[in-house]
Design a protein around this motif. Sequence first.
Motif: not given
Length: 389
Positions: A60-61, A90-91, A130-135
């Motif tokens: 997931d990230l 996401p990276i 934040s990036l997990l929410r976008i993913k």
Amino acid sequence: MELLQADLMTTPTMPNLWVVDDEENNLTVVELLLTQANYELSYFNSAMPMLEAIQHNLPDLILLDVMMPGIDGIELCRRLKQDARTKHVPIIMVTALSSREDLARCLDAGADDFISKPLNGLELRARVKSLLRIKRQYDELQTLVHLRDEMLNLRVDLSNMVIHDLRNPLANILLSCQIMQMRGMDDRNMKKIQQIEYSGHRLESMIDSLLVTAKLESGKLALQPDTVNLHQLIAQVMQEFRAIAEQQTVNLVQELTPAPLYVQGDATLLRRVLDNLLSNALKFAPAESEVTLAVLSHDQHVILQVRDQGKGVQPELREQIFSKFEIGQHLPQVKQMGLGLAFCKMVVEAHEGQIQVEDNQPKGCVFTIRLPRDHDDMTNQADPAAEML
């Protein structure tokens, strides 16, 4: 291949974070900082084991260290972002570098975010969250897109079944009309039979348009391209509609270039586009007026026009009328389905062309289709018709 810790099976409720770093101490720090978060962590000490693992499972990230032996973090990030299967993962680049040039290299490689060493727990948790929410939002969107595609496929399948069911009784009606005409009858009844037959063919065309529209929308319609002689195509359309125009006391006129013009396209679909436009023009044309079907050449394009002297189309409706089931102006005496012009637009655009409507002078409207000209037809001869544009 060495995994410092690898449990690549993600659970449905626990996001899977992959940490790629050649220093074990850094892995321990990440684990401590995220220990209160509900994440599943998988550890890799270099790029190669991660690249092999990602062939079987997607995280997931990814928390990715920049400075690693062999394939460094920036190169690994670039490879992942160039791969269609992994480009949406996401990276976050984890780096001790601080210059603007180094950070620009990370972003240029496709990194979604970066965080500096030494790691700050509050900052790390915020960026990961934040990036997990976008993913998650991206995954939900992909699910909706997949559902939409399935619904489109279902709609095409249903259209095929419905059209098959409609065509059978319609075929019987048309066959009965032909049989009655062969038996002979007085002029009055013969005219009625011809009207029934014409209406049947119009209904057949509408049914076919529904199917083609559904296939165009779903991307399942394959054009059957061939070299199309537009002069011959217009001659066929004029022959079909001339009797209808005479019945409505409308003068049907054709304007052709001195030499035939050709395009590469699907002749059947282009013919149906002209049928729709000319049929519309005759619907709205007042008695004793003129409807013109023209073919012109202009630079690298061929221009097809249908001009009428009716009420015209209001400027604010000129885009709307090309949408499905949209009607520019409701007229009680005219049957309108709101599909014909949407069909025309989709077919023309499938041929890499354009269609638009504008005012005719002194009244009425002009529907103009612009199609790429067949390159084999291009000559150095001057075309007098081009001066008309």
